[in-house]
Design a protein around this motif. Structure first.
Motif, PDB file in Angstrom:
ATOM      1  N   VAL A 103       0.861  -1.176   0.000  1.00 36.87           N
ATOM      2  CA  VAL A 103       0.000   0.000   0.000  1.00 36.87           C
ATOM      3  C   VAL A 103       0.901   1.231   0.000  1.00 36.87           C
ATOM      4  O   VAL A 103       1.684   1.429   0.930  1.00 36.87           O
ATOM      5  N   VAL A 104       0.806   2.013  -1.057  1.00 44.41           N
ATOM      6  CA  VAL A 104       1.629   3.222  -1.178  1.00 44.41           C
ATOM      7  C   VAL A 104       0.867   4.367  -0.524  1.00 44.41           C
ATOM      8  O   VAL A 104      -0.121   4.862  -1.057  1.00 44.41           O
ATOM      9  N   GLY A 105       1.342   4.749   0.646  1.00 46.99           N
ATOM     10  CA  GLY A 105       0.653   5.764   1.437  1.00 46.99           C
ATOM     11  C   GLY A 105      -0.152   5.117   2.554  1.00 46.99           C
ATOM     12  O   GLY A 105      -0.744   4.047   2.361  1.00 46.99           O
ATOM     13  N   ALA A 106      -0.161   5.740   3.702  1.00 44.40           N
ATOM     14  CA  ALA A 106      -0.937   5.234   4.838  1.00 44.40           C
ATOM     15  C   ALA A 106      -1.825   6.349   5.356  1.00 44.40           C
ATOM     16  O   ALA A 106      -1.898   6.611   6.555  1.00 44.40           O
ATOM     17  N   THR A 141      -7.357   6.978   3.095  1.00 45.36           N
ATOM     18  CA  THR A 141      -7.921   5.961   2.207  1.00 45.36           C
ATOM     19  C   THR A 141      -7.055   4.702   2.172  1.00 45.36           C
ATOM     20  O   THR A 141      -7.497   3.614   2.546  1.00 45.36           O
ATOM     21  N   GLY A 142      -5.812   4.834   1.734  1.00 44.16           N
ATOM     22  CA  GLY A 142      -4.938   3.671   1.663  1.00 44.16           C
ATOM     23  C   GLY A 142      -4.687   3.051   3.018  1.00 44.16           C
ATOM     24  O   GLY A 142      -4.630   1.822   3.159  1.00 44.16           O
ATOM     25  N   GLY A 143      -4.530   3.896   4.034  1.00 44.13           N
ATOM     26  CA  GLY A 143      -4.301   3.371   5.372  1.00 44.13           C
ATOM     27  C   GLY A 143      -5.468   2.547   5.862  1.00 44.13           C
ATOM     28  O   GLY A 143      -5.288   1.500   6.493  1.00 44.13           O
ATOM     29  N   LEU A 157      -7.568  -2.863   6.994  1.00 43.42           N
ATOM     30  CA  LEU A 157      -8.553  -3.939   6.934  1.00 43.42           C
ATOM     31  C   LEU A 157      -7.955  -5.211   6.352  1.00 43.42           C
ATOM     32  O   LEU A 157      -8.214  -6.318   6.844  1.00 43.42           O
ATOM     33  N   LEU A 158      -7.152  -5.073   5.301  1.00 39.15           N
ATOM     34  CA  LEU A 158      -6.524  -6.251   4.702  1.00 39.15           C
ATOM     35  C   LEU A 158      -5.547  -6.909   5.675  1.00 39.15           C
ATOM     36  O   LEU A 158      -5.510  -8.130   5.800  1.00 39.15           O
ATOM     37  N   ALA A 159      -4.763  -6.107   6.370  1.00 37.44           N
ATOM     38  CA  ALA A 159      -3.810  -6.653   7.332  1.00 37.44           C
ATOM     39  C   ALA A 159      -4.533  -7.323   8.493  1.00 37.44           C
ATOM     40  O   ALA A 159      -4.131  -8.395   8.964  1.00 37.44           O
ATOM     41  N   ARG A 177       3.108   4.992  17.427  1.00 34.72           N
ATOM     42  CA  ARG A 177       1.695   5.012  17.836  1.00 34.72           C
ATOM     43  C   ARG A 177       0.873   3.854  17.276  1.00 34.72           C
ATOM     44  O   ARG A 177      -0.169   3.501  17.799  1.00 34.72           O
ATOM     45  N   GLY A 178       1.373   3.237  16.196  1.00 32.52           N
ATOM     46  CA  GLY A 178       0.596   2.214  15.523  1.00 32.52           C
ATOM     47  C   GLY A 178      -0.338   2.825  14.503  1.00 32.52           C
ATOM     48  O   GLY A 178      -0.549   4.041  14.455  1.00 32.52           O
ATOM     49  N   LEU A 179      -0.888   1.985  13.650  1.00 28.93           N
ATOM     50  CA  LEU A 179      -1.878   2.418  12.664  1.00 28.93           C
ATOM     51  C   LEU A 179      -3.249   2.253  13.302  1.00 28.93           C
ATOM     52  O   LEU A 179      -3.735   1.137  13.493  1.00 28.93           O
TER      53      LEU A 179
END
Length: 515
Positions: free
Chosen positions: A206-209, A212-214, A219-221, A242-244
């Motif tokens: 995923v390019v960018g977190a 939207t991408g994050g 969800l995929l992770a 901090r984590g995602l």
């Protein structure tokens, strides 16, 4: 006396249908399958049906092709039940019987559960139409939510009952599979959600977190996919500390994401989700180039169409799919992803409109992660239609410097959004991608709504004095309009307005925000 299974002497379609779904417990099993119940034990615990009867009913439905048994994702140890397209086609009947019961045999205190349109959270009417936008809502866009008659949660509730105390989109798995291995050590303030055992069959970058991408990557992770985020060093440092985090809408969960920066990217991936602003597109293409091998598919999630030209020129058309993201999220001041609405759609497809095995595999991975991924007739047409929506919304709010409701609620305001939508739709039609009337109506329900607080990210950037995607979204659209001989005076005015703002940003003369 034991009744026969079939209706001897009856040859009508209703009799043939009743032979499959008319037995006691069968419709309740189907209802739970629509809720997302997948495992035998979950059906048994929620329904209280004798296990021998449940096995018989599930066998009948499977033999009839209404349900199918499939390996459970993430465990590989057992099979679960899922609705087939034939089974999904029963949704209008299940919904209608539920509505009939609520009308003629209501429960004390009101319905235990209600059905909502995921797009705007409005209830469905008895015919399955959204009471706000009027569209016939497909089952994949229906949310089951607690109703006024639902009893408070109890400690001894079965897992399905407990899960249904929270809103849940139909057809998505309701309960996560059990883990075969211990979870990674959670971050100190992590919520109960953490990634399931990772799959090695598909590598996703995923390019960018960002918002939207994050969100899609998280969800995929969380569903167990092998996901890595390509981020800038500053964002990487913040995510490691901090984590995602995904917050909002009465939930909060955090992941310890797998991260990589451009200088360390040295291996190809199967799927690349490109989710950046158009202003960062050129650099992002160069940064992610080492991740694109001969079998890699890149799915850009940008609005508009100009990015396809840039990606095709750099990577080749065979490596690039079309993509349309529909999600209502934002990054808050802490860098967390804040959900503002339940919508989470990601449409993708081959640019030439053909069906392919790789797209089917990617869609399956998305659906397994709880991301709706409808199959479009042609993904480029879907991109055009999203472009029409986003430019209409962006023009309404940026020209008038207000929310959708603030614009609509003043004299003359209700006429603006339809006029802008007419212009953008005319460009799409001239390009060979006419917007259906049903989609126009759905767009107007969003962009011309009294009291609505809706604003797009473009307006938030404008109000904060940040750069906007004026050339990518508006400049490109109005240029195509000129080439197609389509007049767009209001869109031209919005483009000019945003260009003046962009010039101020570039010159460093924006004071106190842009609004």
């Amino acid at each position: 006396m034991t009744l026969p299974r079939d209706y001897r002497g009856q040859t009508c379609a209703l009799a043939r249908s009743m032979e499959i779904v008319g037995e006691r417990w069968t419709l309740l099993i189907l209802r739970d399958a629509f809720y997302g119940v997948r495992r035998f034990g979950e059906f048994a615990a929620h329904l209280g049906v004798p296990r021998a009867v449940l096995a018989d009913r599930l066998g009948t439905l499977t033999e009839a092709g209404v349900l199918e048994r499939r390996p459970e994702t993430g465990t590989g140890r057992r099979e679960v039940y899922g609705l087939t397209p034939k089974g999904v086609a029963l949704w209008p009947a299940v919904r209608a019987l539920t509505a009939w019961g609520e009308e003629f045999h209501p429960a004390d205190g009101g319905p235990r559960r209600v059905l909502l349109h995921a797009g705007d959270e409005a209830p469905l009417d008895p015919d399955g139409r959204c009471t706000k936008c009027g569209t016939a809502v497909p089952v994949a866009d229906v949310v089951v939510a607690p109703g006024p008659g639902l009893a408070p949660a109890a400690p001894d509730d079965d897992p399905v009952t407990a899960a249904l105390t929270r809103p849940h989109r139909l057809l998505r798995p309701l309960l996560r599979p059990p883990l075969r291995t211990p979870l990674p050590t959670p971050l100190p303030s992590a919520s109960p959600w953490a990634p399931h055992e990772r799959s090695t069959t598909m590598k996703i970058l995923v390019v960018g977190a960002g918002a939207t991408g994050g969100y899609f990557g998280a969800l995929l992770a969380r569903a167990g996919r092998d996901v890595t985020f390509l981020v800038r060093p500053a964002r990487a440092a913040a995510l490691r500390e901090r984590g995602l985090r995904v917050v909002g809408r009465d939930e909060e969960w955090v992941l310890a994401p797998r991260l990589v920066t451009a200088d360390a990217l040295d291996t190809p991936y199967d799927l690349v989700l490109l989710s950046v602003k158009s202003t960062a597109l050129e650099q992002s293409i160069e940064d992610m180039a080492p991740a694109v091998g001969p079998d890699t598919a890149v799915v850009p999630l940008l609005n508009g169409l100009a990015h396809l030209d840039a990606l095709n020129a750099r990577l080749g058309t065979s490596a690039v799919l079309g993509g349309v993201a529909k999600v209502v999220t934002t990054l808050d001041e802490t860098g967390d992803i804040r959900r503002l609405a339940p919508l989470a759609h990601l449409t993708l497809g081959e640019q030439d409109g053909t069906r392919s095995a790789r797209v089917a595999a990617f869609r399956a991975a998305l659906e397994d992660a709880g991301i709706a991924s409808p199959e479009p007739e042609h993904v480029v047409t879907a991109m055009w239609h999203k472009w029409v929506f986003i430019t209409t919304l962006g023009a309404v709010t940026s020209l008038m410097r207000g929310t959708v409701g603030e614009v609509y609620d003043v004299p003359g305001g209700p006429a603006l959004a339809p006029a802008l939508l007419d212009e953008a739709s005319a460009v799409a039609a001239a390009a060979g991608h006419p917007v259906p009337e049903s989609e126009r109506a759905a767009t107007l329900a969003v962009v011309a709504a009294p009291g609505s607080p809706m604003v797009p990210s473009l307006y938030r950037d404008l109000a904060a004095g940040r750069p906007t995607e004026v050339e990518h979204l508006f400049g490109d659209l109005t240029t195509r309009a000129r080439a197609l001989d389509v007049a767009t005076p209001l869109l031209d005015l919005a483009t000019l307005h945003l260009r003046v703002h962009q010039q101020r940003v570039t010159a460093g003369t924006v004071v106190g925000g842009g609004a």
